[in-house]
Design a protein around this motif. Structure first.
Motif, PDB file in Angstrom:
ATOM      1  N   ILE A 372      14.853  -0.200  -0.840  1.00  0.00           N
ATOM      2  CA  ILE A 372      13.880   0.834  -0.481  1.00  0.00           C
ATOM      3  C   ILE A 372      13.355   1.516  -1.749  1.00  0.00           C
ATOM      4  N   LEU A 373      12.040   1.692  -1.802  1.00  0.00           N
ATOM      5  CA  LEU A 373      11.409   2.505  -2.834  1.00  0.00           C
ATOM      6  C   LEU A 373      10.979   3.822  -2.200  1.00  0.00           C
ATOM      7  N   ILE A 374      11.252   4.931  -2.858  1.00  0.00           N
ATOM      8  CA  ILE A 374      10.677   6.217  -2.467  1.00  0.00           C
ATOM      9  C   ILE A 374       9.528   6.485  -3.417  1.00  0.00           C
ATOM     10  N   MET A 375       8.358   6.804  -2.838  1.00  0.00           N
ATOM     11  CA  MET A 375       7.137   6.843  -3.628  1.00  0.00           C
ATOM     12  C   MET A 375       6.354   8.138  -3.408  1.00  0.00           C
ATOM     13  N   LYS A 376       5.563   8.509  -4.432  1.00  0.00           N
ATOM     14  CA  LYS A 376       4.699   9.689  -4.329  1.00  0.00           C
ATOM     15  C   LYS A 376       3.271   9.279  -4.704  1.00  0.00           C
ATOM     16  N   PHE A 377       2.316  10.068  -4.225  1.00  0.00           N
ATOM     17  CA  PHE A 377       0.907   9.749  -4.431  1.00  0.00           C
ATOM     18  C   PHE A 377       0.116  11.032  -4.652  1.00  0.00           C
ATOM     19  N   THR A 378      -1.077  10.861  -5.166  1.00  0.00           N
ATOM     20  CA  THR A 378      -1.921  12.031  -5.453  1.00  0.00           C
ATOM     21  C   THR A 378      -2.853  12.369  -4.299  1.00  0.00           C
ATOM     22  N   SER A 379      -3.012  11.447  -3.340  1.00  0.00           N
ATOM     23  CA  SER A 379      -3.911  11.708  -2.214  1.00  0.00           C
ATOM     24  C   SER A 379      -3.485  10.895  -0.999  1.00  0.00           C
ATOM     25  N   MET A 380      -3.915  11.341   0.163  1.00  0.00           N
ATOM     26  CA  MET A 380      -3.674  10.605   1.395  1.00  0.00           C
ATOM     27  C   MET A 380      -4.309   9.221   1.319  1.00  0.00           C
ATOM     28  N   GLU A 381      -5.511   9.153   0.782  1.00  0.00           N
ATOM     29  CA  GLU A 381      -6.237   7.886   0.712  1.00  0.00           C
ATOM     30  C   GLU A 381      -5.508   6.860  -0.143  1.00  0.00           C
ATOM     31  N   ASP A 382      -5.023   7.305  -1.297  1.00  0.00           N
ATOM     32  CA  ASP A 382      -4.287   6.411  -2.195  1.00  0.00           C
ATOM     33  C   ASP A 382      -2.998   5.926  -1.525  1.00  0.00           C
ATOM     34  N   MET A 383      -2.299   6.826  -0.867  1.00  0.00           N
ATOM     35  CA  MET A 383      -1.043   6.474  -0.199  1.00  0.00           C
ATOM     36  C   MET A 383      -1.277   5.442   0.913  1.00  0.00           C
ATOM     37  N   ILE A 384      -2.246   5.709   1.779  1.00  0.00           N
ATOM     38  CA  ILE A 384      -2.529   4.809   2.899  1.00  0.00           C
ATOM     39  C   ILE A 384      -2.973   3.436   2.389  1.00  0.00           C
ATOM     40  N   GLU A 385      -3.810   3.448   1.377  1.00  0.00           N
ATOM     41  CA  GLU A 385      -4.299   2.191   0.807  1.00  0.00           C
ATOM     42  C   GLU A 385      -3.145   1.350   0.259  1.00  0.00           C
ATOM     43  N   LYS A 386      -2.248   1.960  -0.480  1.00  0.00           N
ATOM     44  CA  LYS A 386      -1.148   1.203  -1.083  1.00  0.00           C
ATOM     45  C   LYS A 386      -0.132   0.739  -0.039  1.00  0.00           C
ATOM     46  N   MET A 387       0.128   1.554   0.960  1.00  0.00           N
ATOM     47  CA  MET A 387       1.100   1.160   1.979  1.00  0.00           C
ATOM     48  C   MET A 387       0.528   0.089   2.914  1.00  0.00           C
ATOM     49  N   ASP A 388      -0.769   0.103   3.126  1.00  0.00           N
ATOM     50  CA  ASP A 388      -1.405  -0.923   3.980  1.00  0.00           C
ATOM     51  C   ASP A 388      -1.653  -2.225   3.234  1.00  0.00           C
ATOM     52  N   ASN A 389      -1.638  -2.175   1.912  1.00  0.00           N
ATOM     53  CA  ASN A 389      -1.963  -3.359   1.114  1.00  0.00           C
ATOM     54  C   ASN A 389      -0.937  -3.561  -0.006  1.00  0.00           C
ATOM     55  N   SER A 390       0.319  -3.599   0.382  1.00  0.00           N
ATOM     56  CA  SER A 390       1.385  -3.686  -0.622  1.00  0.00           C
ATOM     57  C   SER A 390       1.359  -4.997  -1.395  1.00  0.00           C
ATOM     58  N   ASN A 391       0.752  -6.031  -0.799  1.00  0.00           N
ATOM     59  CA  ASN A 391       0.663  -7.328  -1.497  1.00  0.00           C
ATOM     60  C   ASN A 391      -0.131  -7.223  -2.795  1.00  0.00           C
ATOM     61  N   LEU A 392      -0.895  -6.157  -2.952  1.00  0.00           N
ATOM     62  CA  LEU A 392      -1.704  -5.994  -4.165  1.00  0.00           C
ATOM     63  C   LEU A 392      -0.906  -5.423  -5.333  1.00  0.00           C
ATOM     64  N   TRP A 393       0.302  -4.870  -5.049  1.00  0.00           N
ATOM     65  CA  TRP A 393       1.048  -4.260  -6.149  1.00  0.00           C
ATOM     66  C   TRP A 393       2.514  -4.690  -6.249  1.00  0.00           C
ATOM     67  N   ILE A 394       3.002  -5.442  -5.253  1.00  0.00           N
ATOM     68  CA  ILE A 394       4.384  -5.932  -5.339  1.00  0.00           C
ATOM     69  C   ILE A 394       4.460  -7.377  -4.893  1.00  0.00           C
ATOM     70  N   ASN A 395       5.272  -8.167  -5.602  1.00  0.00           N
ATOM     71  CA  ASN A 395       5.434  -9.584  -5.274  1.00  0.00           C
ATOM     72  C   ASN A 395       6.901  -9.965  -5.423  1.00  0.00           C
ATOM     73  N   VAL A 396       7.494 -10.398  -4.322  1.00  0.00           N
ATOM     74  CA  VAL A 396       8.889 -10.849  -4.338  1.00  0.00           C
ATOM     75  C   VAL A 396       8.887 -12.368  -4.540  1.00  0.00           C
ATOM     76  N   VAL A 397       9.507 -12.817  -5.643  1.00  0.00           N
ATOM     77  CA  VAL A 397       9.523 -14.233  -5.994  1.00  0.00           C
ATOM     78  C   VAL A 397      10.855 -14.841  -5.556  1.00  0.00           C
ATOM     79  N   VAL A 398      10.774 -15.830  -4.658  1.00  0.00           N
ATOM     80  CA  VAL A 398      11.961 -16.469  -4.088  1.00  0.00           C
ATOM     81  C   VAL A 398      11.844 -17.978  -4.208  1.00  0.00           C
ATOM     82  N   GLU A 399      12.957 -18.639  -4.519  1.00  0.00           N
ATOM     83  CA  GLU A 399      12.969 -20.112  -4.557  1.00  0.00           C
ATOM     84  C   GLU A 399      13.981 -20.645  -3.558  1.00  0.00           C
TER      85      GLU A 399
END
Length: 399
Positions: A372-399
């Motif tokens: 689990i990551l606990i996260m903070k943001f500067t705006s509602m818009e930024d928070m919603i955008e990042k939580m709805d589109n997490s594939n844009l900022w995190i990538n779990v690499v599995v083999e």
């Protein structure tokens, strides 16, 4: 030194052990897993299932505990209430706690008391369900009556898959019962969050937005909750009143709750789940950042009959979330790649359950979260955008 009994020793339950020790209590821990991490923090450990009511009662009597907490655990909540009631310790009524943690009983209670609730019925066999399925309007949700963390939940749109999806639900049910309920279309985000009642009055609550991975194997398990809830205040108040009506009917006392609630397009409130315990996925820690109210501390105080009258409703400040790191497939964890700006500007705490090189599970339920990551943001818009589109900022690499 007063003793407190804590039910469950997973990584996410360590905060309640640490908090109880900080408050000066001798901590007794029960968990059915011999290798649970919580035992290394508790003063004493018993390898006992937290759903075995009589075994937990025996431990509580032997240790002469002054209170019991089922922190972030639906399955353990009835046990805590049962044992507390037997020993005259602080608790809400056992029958009420049991009802809240049993999905078919809860749905029936809501319907009987004129709450908005989907048509639903509990079953013990595939044969029973086949006889009744024609009375439901598809799609329906099929889930175990007694599981948590969205384990065993699926959406049935094709009647030909009925057998398979019932078997999936039953595989996660301790009582071998499942519920079929009609699907509730939500307006906006599903409501997440935690609350606290004092002598039955909902004196604190913090609502948030649930986020899901619609491309995952289980699109019904949240991958994030972001705070505050992005609906107008009148919706917050309407939800509050419906929760309060439920607490009144069940004669609930003093303690913590976890919420899963839906609003439809007509602003009707659907109490999907009201768990009689703190939320998982570090929700109490997130809401503490947002409100400064320590729900872990109050859960302990409630169990130990300490004064909780100073808890007050506090509006959230800032924008906060948890994010559940998860994988689309099982295998060997090679890397967790996170955008550097997000690392620097958004991540406040990181709680990982696995290390590079470990075997990791595919994400089907909250118990298969990698961390689990606990996260903070500067705006509602930024928070919603990042939580709805997490594939844009995190990538779990599995083999």
């Amino acid at each position: 030194m007063k003793k407190i009994l804590l039910l469950g020793g997973s990584n996410q339950q360590i905060p309640v052990i640490e908090c109880a020790k900080k408050q000066g209590y001798y901590t007794v821990l029960c968990d059915h897993l011999i290798d649970n991490p919580g035992q290394h923090y508790a003063d004493k450990f018993y390898c006992v299932s937290t759903t075995d009511k009589e075994a937990i009662l025996e431990v509580a009597q032997k240790e002469k505990v002054g209170g019991i907490v089922a922190y972030a655990s639906d399955p353990a909540a009835p046990t805590a209430a049962y044992v507390s009631e037997k020993l005259g310790l602080p608790t809400s009524p056992y029958k009420s706690v049991e009802l809240l943690t049993n999905k078919d009983k809860f749905r029936a209670f809501l319907a009987e008391n004129n709450f908005c609730t989907p048509k639903a019925k509990g079953f013990s066999s595939i044969e029973e369900a086949k006889k009744d399925i024609s009375s439901f309007t598809l799609p329906v949700i099929i889930k175990p009556v007694d599981s948590s963390g969205s384990k065993g939940v699926s959406k049935l749109a094709d009647i030909n898959n009925l057998d398979k999806q019932i078997k999936y639900a039953l595989s996660y049910s301790r009582s071998k019962r499942f519920i079929i309920e009609e699907f509730v279309d939500k307006f906006g985000y599903q409501v997440a969050g935690d609350g606290f009642s004092l002598n039955g009055q909902l004196v604190f609550r913090c609502f948030g937005n649930d986020h899901f991975n619609n491309n995952g194997l289980n699109p019904f398990v949240p991958i994030s909750a972001s705070f505050p809830y992005n609906m107008p205040q009148k919706i917050h108040e309407k939800i509050h009143l419906e929760i309060q009506r439920l607490l009144n009917l069940l004669n609930m006392k003093t303690g913590a709750y976890n919420f899963d609630i839906r609003i439809d397009k007509d602003e009707n409130v659907y109490l999907m789940e009201i768990g009689p315990r703190n939320g998982g996925n570090y929700i109490p820690q997130v809401t503490k950042y947002a409100t400064s109210v320590d729900m872990v501390e109050y859960a302990i105080k409630a169990a130990m009959a300490e004064d909780c009258s100073d808890i007050k409703m506090v509006d959230p400040k800032g924008y906060w979330s948890y994010y559940a790191i998860h994988s689309y497939k099982a295998g060997i964890l090679k890397d967790i790649r996170i955008n550097e700006d997000v690392k620097k500007n958004n991540i406040v705490e990181s709680h990982l359950n696995y290390e590079i090189g470990d075997n990791i599970p595919v994400f089907r339920g909250a118990n298969q979260t990698m961390g689990i990551l606990i996260m903070k943001f500067t705006s509602m818009e930024d928070m919603i955008e990042k939580m709805d589109n997490s594939n844009l900022w995190i990538n779990v690499v599995v083999e």
